[in-house]
Design a protein around this motif. Structure first.
Motif, PDB file in Angstrom:
ATOM      1  N   LEU A 215       0.800  -1.220   0.000  1.00 41.81           N
ATOM      2  CA  LEU A 215       0.000   0.000   0.000  1.00 41.81           C
ATOM      3  C   LEU A 215       0.833   1.271   0.000  1.00 41.81           C
ATOM      4  N   VAL A 216       2.156   1.149   0.055  1.00 39.94           N
ATOM      5  CA  VAL A 216       3.017   2.314  -0.156  1.00 39.94           C
ATOM      6  C   VAL A 216       3.351   2.439  -1.637  1.00 39.94           C
ATOM      7  N   GLY A 217       4.022   1.424  -2.179  1.00 35.54           N
ATOM      8  CA  GLY A 217       4.471   1.489  -3.571  1.00 35.54           C
ATOM      9  C   GLY A 217       3.354   1.427  -4.587  1.00 35.54           C
ATOM     10  N   GLN A 218       2.219   0.787  -4.240  1.00 38.68           N
ATOM     11  CA  GLN A 218       1.126   0.648  -5.208  1.00 38.68           C
ATOM     12  C   GLN A 218      -0.049   1.592  -4.955  1.00 38.68           C
ATOM     13  N   PHE A 219      -0.017   2.302  -3.829  1.00 38.99           N
ATOM     14  CA  PHE A 219      -1.156   3.178  -3.530  1.00 38.99           C
ATOM     15  C   PHE A 219      -0.726   4.550  -3.016  1.00 38.99           C
ATOM     16  N   ALA A 220      -0.100   4.602  -1.845  1.00 43.34           N
ATOM     17  CA  ALA A 220       0.191   5.890  -1.200  1.00 43.34           C
ATOM     18  C   ALA A 220       1.105   6.777  -2.043  1.00 43.34           C
ATOM     19  N   GLU A 221       2.041   6.177  -2.776  1.00 37.14           N
ATOM     20  CA  GLU A 221       2.952   6.975  -3.590  1.00 37.14           C
ATOM     21  C   GLU A 221       2.328   7.395  -4.920  1.00 37.14           C
ATOM     22  N   HIS A 222       1.251   6.743  -5.340  1.00 33.13           N
ATOM     23  CA  HIS A 222       0.679   7.030  -6.650  1.00 33.13           C
ATOM     24  C   HIS A 222      -0.554   7.931  -6.597  1.00 33.13           C
ATOM     25  N   LEU A 223      -1.410   7.740  -5.591  1.00 29.52           N
ATOM     26  CA  LEU A 223      -2.655   8.517  -5.556  1.00 29.52           C
ATOM     27  C   LEU A 223      -2.402  10.027  -5.522  1.00 29.52           C
ATOM     28  N   PRO A 224      -1.519  10.554  -4.666  1.00 28.11           N
ATOM     29  CA  PRO A 224      -1.307  12.014  -4.667  1.00 28.11           C
ATOM     30  C   PRO A 224      -0.797  12.540  -6.006  1.00 28.11           C
ATOM     31  N   MET A 225       0.102  11.812  -6.656  1.00 27.52           N
ATOM     32  CA  MET A 225       0.638  12.298  -7.927  1.00 27.52           C
ATOM     33  C   MET A 225      -0.438  12.335  -8.995  1.00 27.52           C
ATOM     34  N   SER A 226      -1.287  11.306  -9.039  1.00 30.66           N
ATOM     35  CA  SER A 226      -2.379  11.295 -10.004  1.00 30.66           C
ATOM     36  C   SER A 226      -3.296  12.495  -9.807  1.00 30.66           C
ATOM     37  N   VAL A 227      -3.654  12.781  -8.560  1.00 31.89           N
ATOM     38  CA  VAL A 227      -4.571  13.891  -8.272  1.00 31.89           C
ATOM     39  C   VAL A 227      -3.906  15.229  -8.546  1.00 31.89           C
ATOM     40  N   LEU A 228      -2.663  15.391  -8.153  1.00 29.45           N
ATOM     41  CA  LEU A 228      -1.974  16.669  -8.353  1.00 29.45           C
ATOM     42  C   LEU A 228      -1.761  16.975  -9.828  1.00 29.45           C
TER      43      LEU A 228
END
Length: 493
Positions: free
Chosen positions: A172-185
């Protein structure tokens, strides 16, 4: 709660003199450390423990050494940190005021140069220039439609969960937490086509200060500069276009630099925040039980995490514009100070019991304060609130897939974040990201309800009782009173 005096030096109450070897004596990189503790290297692996030792030794403000033994103060007290960030007459963010920069001991070759170097951005500016640049950033942010943003965050979460939900396990770090903010930003800035694995890895790499950090920074800045020029020629309804068209009239370089500021600060903070909230819910049964039982909401869990594990543990830095006093220490003009977010949040004067719930209390230091308070904190909160909530709805049985002691952390002076967060769950089918939730059809209703189901014959309705006929009213003997006469008239007698 009592607070320390913050009066400038030279007032009626004399400030305490500096202890031997403190930054006020101007130790250089070639001089002996003078007994001061380093915030780097051996002995600084556990900064939380080190901060508590410094608090016991020096109080709310302590002298320490940065890389290359550059002296600086670290502010450990909650009240002292708030005073520093809220008093621009005494403390500025302009690193050109720092004695270590002026004499070259914290120059361009310093390991923390990317954090130290002054840039023409609102977080380093003061006075009218700060108002101009900050006004452009906050003005552009005010155009964000948060209802639409939350819908996009939910869709982005569903896409990420779809990638691993059939497998029954994930990081949930490499596949979620690190990706969701970048996608939204990237969506907010107006460049969703540039969101990919390389953008995520480059942004995180340049924040780590690795050997490839300069190349990663050039890659990110190249994309942001091209995007700025594209929006200057063809504006759309996004953050970048509103930043360009703001009455402050930012130059292309100023626009690109502020896009970098928003992207880096919001990305790192939100990625760490999401990982910390998920770890807290997966490792502490109290929080999971409160969340499942309705005693705590996801936004409240986010705020608790901002107290216990702020996304940025310290910020470099603030710089004294004049001689002053803070937390019992004599601060000289040109001294540098670290904004101690993590140690300030656990100041025993405001949190004598760290296990106590902080629900409803937003006075943490996670987003700073004063003129330089984080302008994008509502974006970070929205990404964490919606993202974590949507993830838990999709994977209600998610559990940690390792011992808590096996979790690995990567720590620097400015932040501490999880390397990975392995979880397991029952495999789930993917969902249509764009499908709108449907309203379930009303089940068929029985025309006649009955108490038992022994007979298949419809129940015979019971006869309804009939109301008795009203008794005739006979006039009483003698003279009627006024109320009785009115009542008889009303009834037609």
């Amino acid at each position: 709660m009592t607070t320390e005096s913050h009066s400038p030096a030279g007032t009626e109450e004399p400030a305490f003199g500096p202890p031997p070897g403190c930054p006020a004596h101007g130790i250089g990189p070639g001089d002996p450390p003078g007994g001061l503790r380093r915030l780097y290297g051996p002995g600084a692996e556990d900064l939380d423990a080190l901060y508590e030792k410094l608090r016991a030794e020096h109080g709310a403000v302590a002298p320490v050494l940065l890389h290359n033994d550059v002296p600086i103060w670290v502010v450990l007290g909650h009240a002292e940190n708030l005073h520093m960030v809220s008093t621009p007459a005494h403390y500025a963010r302009d690193s050109r005021l720092w004695t270590a920069v002026r004499d070259g001991t914290a120059g361009a070759d310093h390991p923390l140069a990317p954090h130290i170097a002054w840039q023409p951005i609102c977080s380093h500016a003061e006075g009218d220039e700060h108002l101009r640049l900050r006004g452009a950033v906050t003005g552009a942010m005010s155009t964000i439609d948060f209802r639409s943003l939350r819908r996009y965050i939910n869709r982005a979460t569903q896409r990420l969960v779809n990638a691993f939900c059939p497998l029954g396990k994930a990081d949930l770090v490499g596949q979620f937490a690190e990706h969701l903010p970048m996608s939204v930003l990237c969506e907010i800035i107006g460049m969703p086509e540039d969101y990919n694995d390389r953008m995520v890895h480059a942004t995180r790499d340049l924040l780590k200060g690795t050997d490839t950090a300069i190349a990663s920074n050039e890659y990110v800045m190249g994309l942001l500069t091209q995007h700025t020029l594209r929006r200057r020629a063809e504006p759309e309804d996004d953050f970048t276009s509103h930043l360009i068209n703001h009455p402050a009239r930012l130059t292309d370089d100023e626009v690109a630099q502020h896009l970098r500021l928003v992207l880096l600060a919001a990305y790192e903070a939100t990625a760490n925040l999401i990982a910390n909230v998920l770890r807290m819910l997966l490792t502490d049964p109290r929080f999971r039980a409160q969340l499942n039982g309705g005693q705590m909401t996801v936004p409240e869990a986010v705020e608790q995490s901002l107290w216990n594990e702020p996304p940025f543990s310290a910020v470099l830095g603030y710089f004294a514009k004049q001689e002053t006093e803070l937390g019992g220490q004599r601060i000289r003009k040109g001294d540098g100070l670290l904004f101690g977010i993590a140690p300030g949040n656990v100041d025993p004067r405001i949190r004598p019991d760290l296990a106590a719930s902080m629900q409803g209390n937003r006075s943490h230091l996670a987003f700073g304060g004063g003129p330089h308070e984080c302008p994008g904190q509502d974006i970070g909160r929205a990404i964490a609130d919606v993202g974590v909530d949507a993830l838990l709805l999709r994977l209600p049985d998610v559990e940690l897939d390792c011992d808590e002691s096996d979790l690995r952390w990567r720590s620097t002076m400015s932040s501490r974040h999880l390397v990975d967060l392995p979880v397991r769950f029952e495999p789930k089918p993917t969902q249509d990201v764009m499908q709108r939730p449907a309203v379930r059809a009303l089940p068929p209703q029985r025309s006649h309800w009955q108490v038992t189901t022994d007979s298949t014959e419809p129940a015979v309705p019971a006869p309804q009782p009939t109301a008795p006929e009203p008794a005739p009213v006979t006039p009483p003997a003698g003279r009627l009173g006024a109320w009785q006469r009115l009542l008889r008239w009303w009834r037609g007698y």
